[in-house]
Design a protein around this motif. Structure first.
Motif, PDB file in Angstrom:
ATOM      1  N   LEU A  59      -6.771  35.918  33.762  1.00 50.44           N
ATOM      2  CA  LEU A  59      -7.656  36.022  34.919  1.00 50.44           C
ATOM      3  C   LEU A  59      -8.911  36.822  34.584  1.00 50.44           C
ATOM      4  O   LEU A  59     -10.035  36.419  34.908  1.00 50.44           O
ATOM      5  CB  LEU A  59      -6.911  36.687  36.079  1.00 50.44           C
ATOM      6  CG  LEU A  59      -5.846  35.849  36.796  1.00 50.44           C
ATOM      7  CD1 LEU A  59      -5.088  36.712  37.787  1.00 50.44           C
ATOM      8  CD2 LEU A  59      -6.475  34.667  37.507  1.00 50.44           C
ATOM      9  N   PHE A  60      -8.734  37.947  33.912  1.00 48.54           N
ATOM     10  CA  PHE A  60      -9.865  38.796  33.574  1.00 48.54           C
ATOM     11  C   PHE A  60     -10.788  38.120  32.568  1.00 48.54           C
ATOM     12  O   PHE A  60     -12.012  38.271  32.637  1.00 48.54           O
ATOM     13  CB  PHE A  60      -9.374  40.128  33.009  1.00 48.54           C
ATOM     14  CG  PHE A  60      -8.578  40.940  33.989  1.00 48.54           C
ATOM     15  CD1 PHE A  60      -8.579  40.632  35.338  1.00 48.54           C
ATOM     16  CD2 PHE A  60      -7.820  42.014  33.563  1.00 48.54           C
ATOM     17  CE1 PHE A  60      -7.840  41.371  36.237  1.00 48.54           C
ATOM     18  CE2 PHE A  60      -7.086  42.764  34.457  1.00 48.54           C
ATOM     19  CZ  PHE A  60      -7.096  42.440  35.794  1.00 48.54           C
ATOM     20  N   LEU A  61     -10.210  37.390  31.613  1.00 48.30           N
ATOM     21  CA  LEU A  61     -11.029  36.690  30.627  1.00 48.30           C
ATOM     22  C   LEU A  61     -11.863  35.604  31.296  1.00 48.30           C
ATOM     23  O   LEU A  61     -13.027  35.385  30.942  1.00 48.30           O
ATOM     24  CB  LEU A  61     -10.142  36.094  29.538  1.00 48.30           C
ATOM     25  CG  LEU A  61     -10.842  35.539  28.298  1.00 48.30           C
ATOM     26  CD1 LEU A  61     -11.596  36.648  27.589  1.00 48.30           C
ATOM     27  CD2 LEU A  61      -9.833  34.909  27.354  1.00 48.30           C
ATOM     28  N   SER A  62     -11.264  34.913  32.269  1.00 48.51           N
ATOM     29  CA  SER A  62     -12.013  33.876  32.993  1.00 48.51           C
ATOM     30  C   SER A  62     -13.152  34.481  33.801  1.00 48.51           C
ATOM     31  O   SER A  62     -14.269  33.948  33.818  1.00 48.51           O
ATOM     32  CB  SER A  62     -11.068  33.104  33.916  1.00 48.51           C
ATOM     33  OG  SER A  62     -10.011  32.505  33.178  1.00 48.51           O
ATOM     34  N   ILE A  63     -12.878  35.613  34.456  1.00 46.20           N
ATOM     35  CA  ILE A  63     -13.922  36.257  35.248  1.00 46.20           C
ATOM     36  C   ILE A  63     -14.964  36.907  34.338  1.00 46.20           C
ATOM     37  O   ILE A  63     -16.172  36.790  34.556  1.00 46.20           O
ATOM     38  CB  ILE A  63     -13.301  37.302  36.193  1.00 46.20           C
ATOM     39  CG1 ILE A  63     -12.361  36.623  37.194  1.00 46.20           C
ATOM     40  CG2 ILE A  63     -14.379  38.064  36.949  1.00 46.20           C
ATOM     41  CD1 ILE A  63     -11.579  37.581  38.059  1.00 46.20           C
TER      42      ILE A  63
ATOM     43  N   PRO B 291     -11.849  23.947  20.370  1.00 42.58           N
ATOM     44  CA  PRO B 291     -11.740  23.773  21.824  1.00 42.58           C
ATOM     45  C   PRO B 291     -11.837  25.120  22.545  1.00 42.58           C
ATOM     46  O   PRO B 291     -11.374  26.147  22.041  1.00 42.58           O
ATOM     47  CB  PRO B 291     -10.365  23.133  22.013  1.00 42.58           C
ATOM     48  CG  PRO B 291     -10.043  22.521  20.691  1.00 42.58           C
ATOM     49  CD  PRO B 291     -10.676  23.392  19.665  1.00 42.58           C
ATOM     50  N   MET B 292     -12.429  25.090  23.734  1.00 42.21           N
ATOM     51  CA  MET B 292     -12.647  26.320  24.475  1.00 42.21           C
ATOM     52  C   MET B 292     -11.336  26.977  24.895  1.00 42.21           C
ATOM     53  O   MET B 292     -11.198  28.202  24.838  1.00 42.21           O
ATOM     54  CB  MET B 292     -13.501  26.039  25.708  1.00 42.21           C
ATOM     55  CG  MET B 292     -14.000  27.292  26.418  1.00 42.21           C
ATOM     56  SD  MET B 292     -15.140  28.249  25.412  1.00 42.21           S
ATOM     57  CE  MET B 292     -16.535  27.112  25.348  1.00 42.21           C
TER      58      MET B 292
ATOM     59  N   ALA C  96      -8.506  26.842  23.351  1.00 38.98           N
ATOM     60  CA  ALA C  96      -7.907  27.450  22.170  1.00 38.98           C
ATOM     61  C   ALA C  96      -8.567  28.794  21.874  1.00 38.98           C
ATOM     62  O   ALA C  96      -7.904  29.751  21.464  1.00 38.98           O
ATOM     63  CB  ALA C  96      -8.029  26.512  20.972  1.00 38.98           C
ATOM     64  N   MET C  97      -9.881  28.867  22.065  1.00 37.39           N
ATOM     65  CA  MET C  97     -10.583  30.127  21.844  1.00 37.39           C
ATOM     66  C   MET C  97     -10.120  31.185  22.847  1.00 37.39           C
ATOM     67  O   MET C  97      -9.881  32.338  22.485  1.00 37.39           O
ATOM     68  CB  MET C  97     -12.092  29.912  21.966  1.00 37.39           C
ATOM     69  CG  MET C  97     -12.906  31.167  21.674  1.00 37.39           C
ATOM     70  SD  MET C  97     -14.680  30.928  21.907  1.00 37.39           S
ATOM     71  CE  MET C  97     -14.748  30.671  23.678  1.00 37.39           C
ATOM     72  N   PHE C  98      -9.986  30.789  24.106  1.00 40.24           N
ATOM     73  CA  PHE C  98      -9.509  31.727  25.121  1.00 40.24           C
ATOM     74  C   PHE C  98      -8.101  32.220  24.781  1.00 40.24           C
ATOM     75  O   PHE C  98      -7.806  33.415  24.859  1.00 40.24           O
ATOM     76  CB  PHE C  98      -9.516  31.047  26.498  1.00 40.24           C
ATOM     77  CG  PHE C  98     -10.807  31.222  27.242  1.00 40.24           C
ATOM     78  CD1 PHE C  98     -12.024  31.066  26.608  1.00 40.24           C
ATOM     79  CD2 PHE C  98     -10.812  31.538  28.588  1.00 40.24           C
ATOM     80  CE1 PHE C  98     -13.225  31.222  27.282  1.00 40.24           C
ATOM     81  CE2 PHE C  98     -12.000  31.700  29.286  1.00 40.24           C
ATOM     82  CZ  PHE C  98     -13.209  31.538  28.629  1.00 40.24           C
ATOM     83  N   MET C  99      -7.217  31.309  24.417  1.00 42.24           N
ATOM     84  CA  MET C  99      -5.844  31.687  24.100  1.00 42.24           C
ATOM     85  C   MET C  99      -5.801  32.591  22.876  1.00 42.24           C
ATOM     86  O   MET C  99      -5.024  33.565  22.832  1.00 42.24           O
ATOM     87  CB  MET C  99      -4.994  30.438  23.865  1.00 42.24           C
ATOM     88  CG  MET C  99      -3.500  30.723  23.779  1.00 42.24           C
ATOM     89  SD  MET C  99      -2.814  31.353  25.337  1.00 42.24           S
ATOM     90  CE  MET C  99      -2.813  29.848  26.330  1.00 42.24           C
TER      91      MET C  99
ATOM     92  N   ILE D  30      -4.001  28.934  33.975  1.00 44.39           N
ATOM     93  CA  ILE D  30      -5.157  29.812  34.201  1.00 44.39           C
ATOM     94  C   ILE D  30      -6.100  29.766  33.012  1.00 44.39           C
ATOM     95  O   ILE D  30      -7.334  29.760  33.180  1.00 44.39           O
ATOM     96  CB  ILE D  30      -4.684  31.250  34.481  1.00 44.39           C
ATOM     97  CG1 ILE D  30      -3.866  31.296  35.780  1.00 44.39           C
ATOM     98  CG2 ILE D  30      -5.873  32.194  34.596  1.00 44.39           C
ATOM     99  CD1 ILE D  30      -3.228  32.643  36.057  1.00 44.39           C
ATOM    100  N   VAL D  31      -5.568  29.735  31.788  1.00 43.92           N
ATOM    101  CA  VAL D  31      -6.428  29.683  30.603  1.00 43.92           C
ATOM    102  C   VAL D  31      -7.237  28.396  30.582  1.00 43.92           C
ATOM    103  O   VAL D  31      -8.453  28.403  30.328  1.00 43.92           O
ATOM    104  CB  VAL D  31      -5.582  29.832  29.329  1.00 43.92           C
ATOM    105  CG1 VAL D  31      -6.388  29.444  28.090  1.00 43.92           C
ATOM    106  CG2 VAL D  31      -5.088  31.256  29.185  1.00 43.92           C
ATOM    107  N   ARG D  32      -6.604  27.278  30.864  1.00 44.09           N
ATOM    108  CA  ARG D  32      -7.324  26.007  30.850  1.00 44.09           C
ATOM    109  C   ARG D  32      -8.360  25.940  31.963  1.00 44.09           C
ATOM    110  O   ARG D  32      -9.478  25.439  31.767  1.00 44.09           O
ATOM    111  CB  ARG D  32      -6.340  24.842  30.963  1.00 44.09           C
ATOM    112  CG  ARG D  32      -5.324  24.773  29.829  1.00 44.09           C
ATOM    113  CD  ARG D  32      -4.755  23.411  29.643  1.00 44.09           C
ATOM    114  NE  ARG D  32      -5.787  22.472  29.189  1.00 44.09           N
ATOM    115  CZ  ARG D  32      -5.533  21.199  28.885  1.00 44.09           C
ATOM    116  NH1 ARG D  32      -4.300  20.721  28.983  1.00 44.09           N
ATOM    117  NH2 ARG D  32      -6.506  20.407  28.494  1.00 44.09           N
ATOM    118  N   ALA D  33      -7.993  26.462  33.135  1.00 41.53           N
ATOM    119  CA  ALA D  33      -8.963  26.480  34.239  1.00 41.53           C
ATOM    120  C   ALA D  33     -10.137  27.401  33.917  1.00 41.53           C
ATOM    121  O   ALA D  33     -11.296  27.063  34.182  1.00 41.53           O
ATOM    122  CB  ALA D  33      -8.276  26.925  35.527  1.00 41.53           C
ATOM    123  N   GLY D  34      -9.843  28.571  33.318  1.00 48.52           N
ATOM    124  CA  GLY D  34     -10.914  29.484  32.945  1.00 48.52           C
ATOM    125  C   GLY D  34     -11.812  28.909  31.869  1.00 48.52           C
ATOM    126  O   GLY D  34     -13.042  29.083  31.917  1.00 48.52           O
ATOM    127  N   ALA D  35     -11.224  28.213  30.897  1.00 49.07           N
ATOM    128  CA  ALA D  35     -12.032  27.590  29.849  1.00 49.07           C
ATOM    129  C   ALA D  35     -12.920  26.489  30.420  1.00 49.07           C
ATOM    130  O   ALA D  35     -14.089  26.351  30.035  1.00 49.07           O
ATOM    131  CB  ALA D  35     -11.109  27.020  28.765  1.00 49.07           C
TER     132      ALA D  35
END
Length: 410
Positions: free
Chosen positions: A289-293, A220-221, A223-226, A374-379
């Motif tokens: 936030l930075f990872l999402s951007i 899952p995306m 999970a990858m972000f986290m 934020i992680v879920r929204a960014g993913a």
């Protein structure tokens, strides 16, 4: 429950992979050397706390004299203000004490409701000064001068001031705790600004060589972000451990020449633990936030373009938290405590000034909730604007993808 377990396992796999790749790379040694430059800059940037110091280093002397004598002392202080070198302490009337009446000056110094740094009692002819030792030596001449000026009949005759020394006062303790809060905020800001920016470019290389598509198909995306967030947090903690060891050795070598740091309200052990937790939360909040951007950027040039507004955003958060420190009890302080990105800074400062523990439990839970959001929204944003994009969308700028203008490409 199974879905969360699988996501956690996948996040740990990504975290271990990224952590090993960064720590065992050849450039990691340069990462460890890098903080030498921000430390120098931070030492030159001492003016950040000017406003804080102006608010906390404004001593107040309480007057426990008759109403007439106290009024003359206040008038004399207003007359001398700006005419003599140095700062004349503020004067505030504590009580109308007639000659011969008793007044507990030590209790007044220990009263947190109206903190004063010293208490002047007695009469204009024979004033008494109750204060901590360093304050008593500093202000005995000031009190004598004010009493002489207040006596209209003999303004040039300076009375002897009887001094009663006390161990400390609430005002002194509050001032020291404010300095500790300010220093903790500066340290948290420097560490977060130095380390959180790493996640901006975290996905650019993997997006360029298509590794991200393989990972996205397997896990899952979110999970990858986290996993990437926790990997960068672990790398940061390794760096902090190395820097802390070197800094600790330097401190021990010159311990005799270092000034004592005022103890925080919650005590040093709990304050150190809260400092670690709030750094982790500040890093995860900024990093998410930075990872999402950064996930929207496709080239190193776009990452460099984003670096300036990101740095400015971090500075604004820090300045807002520092300003809230100068405005206790106002809506500014409460907003800084509730706003997720500034909450770690404000709550760490609160730990230095207030001894309650339960607000920190609520704040850590609140901040952790926003990390997940934020992680879920960014993913979700990354999956919809990047993973489904074709060549046409890939040529668009980062801002167009952020606002969804490339959605028509698929």
């Amino acid at each position: 429950m199974t879905g969360w377990t699988e996501k956690l396992r996948a996040a740990l796999v990504i975290a271990r992979r990224d952590f090993v790749a960064v720590v065992f790379s050849k450039t990691f040694i340069f990462f460890l050397i890098g903080p030498a430059f921000p430390v120098i800059v931070g030492g030159l940037a001492g003016s950040i706390g000017d406003k804080v110091q102006q608010n906390v280093d404004r001593p107040t002397i309480g007057l426990a004299m008759s109403a007439a004598d106290a009024g003359r002392m206040v008038a004399a202080r207003a007359e001398l203000d700006g005419r003599v070198p140095g700062t004349i302490p503020e004067l505030v009337v504590l009580a109308d004490v007639r000659p011969g009446e008793a007044f507990d000056a030590r209790a007044a110094l220990a009263d947190g409701a109206r903190p004063v740094a010293a208490v002047v009692g007695g009469t204009l002819d024979a004033p008494t000064l109750t204060a901590p030792r360093e304050r008593a030596r500093q202000w005995v001449g000031v009190v004598s001068n004010l009493a002489a000026r207040a006596r209209a009949a003999e303004p040039t005759v300076y009375p002897e001031v009887a001094v009663e020394e006390v161990a400390t006062s609430v005002a002194k303790v509050k001032t020291g705790q404010t300095y500790t809060a300010q220093g903790a905020q500066v340290l948290l800001f420097l560490l977060t600004m130095l380390l959180a920016g790493m996640v901006l470019s975290n996905l650019v290389e993997e997006k360029g060589n298509k590794i991200i598509e393989v990972l996205a198909a397997a896990i899952p995306m979110d999970a990858m972000f986290m996993g990437k967030l926790f990997a960068m947090l672990a790398v940061s903690l390794v760096g902090i451990a190395v820097w802390g060891s070197v800094g600790g050795a330097i401190v021990l070598a010159g311990a005799k020449s270092l000034p004592s740091v005022p103890a925080p309200a919650v005590g040093w052990p709990l304050f150190a633990l809260l400092g670690f937790l709030y750094f982790a939360m500040a890093y995860l909040l900024m990093g998410s936030l930075f990872l999402s951007i950064g996930g929207m950027a496709t080239t190193v040039r776009e990452v460099q373009t984003l670096s300036m507004p990101v740095s400015m955003f971090q500075l604004m958060v820090f300045f807002f938290s520092s300003y809230a420190l100068t405005s206790p009890g106002t809506w500014v302080e409460w907003f800084s405590l509730i706003f997720p990105v500034s909450s770690p800074y404000a709550m760490l400062a609160r730990a230095a000034q207030h001894g309650e523990v339960w607000p920190h439990v609520l704040a850590l839970g609140w901040q952790g909730l926003w990390v997940i959001v934020i992680v879920r929204a960014g993913a979700l944003l990354f999956r919809r604007t990047v993973m489904k994009s074709g060549p046409a969308q890939g040529r668009r700028g980062v801002w167009a993808r952020l606002f969804g203008k490339g959605a028509k490409a698929y």
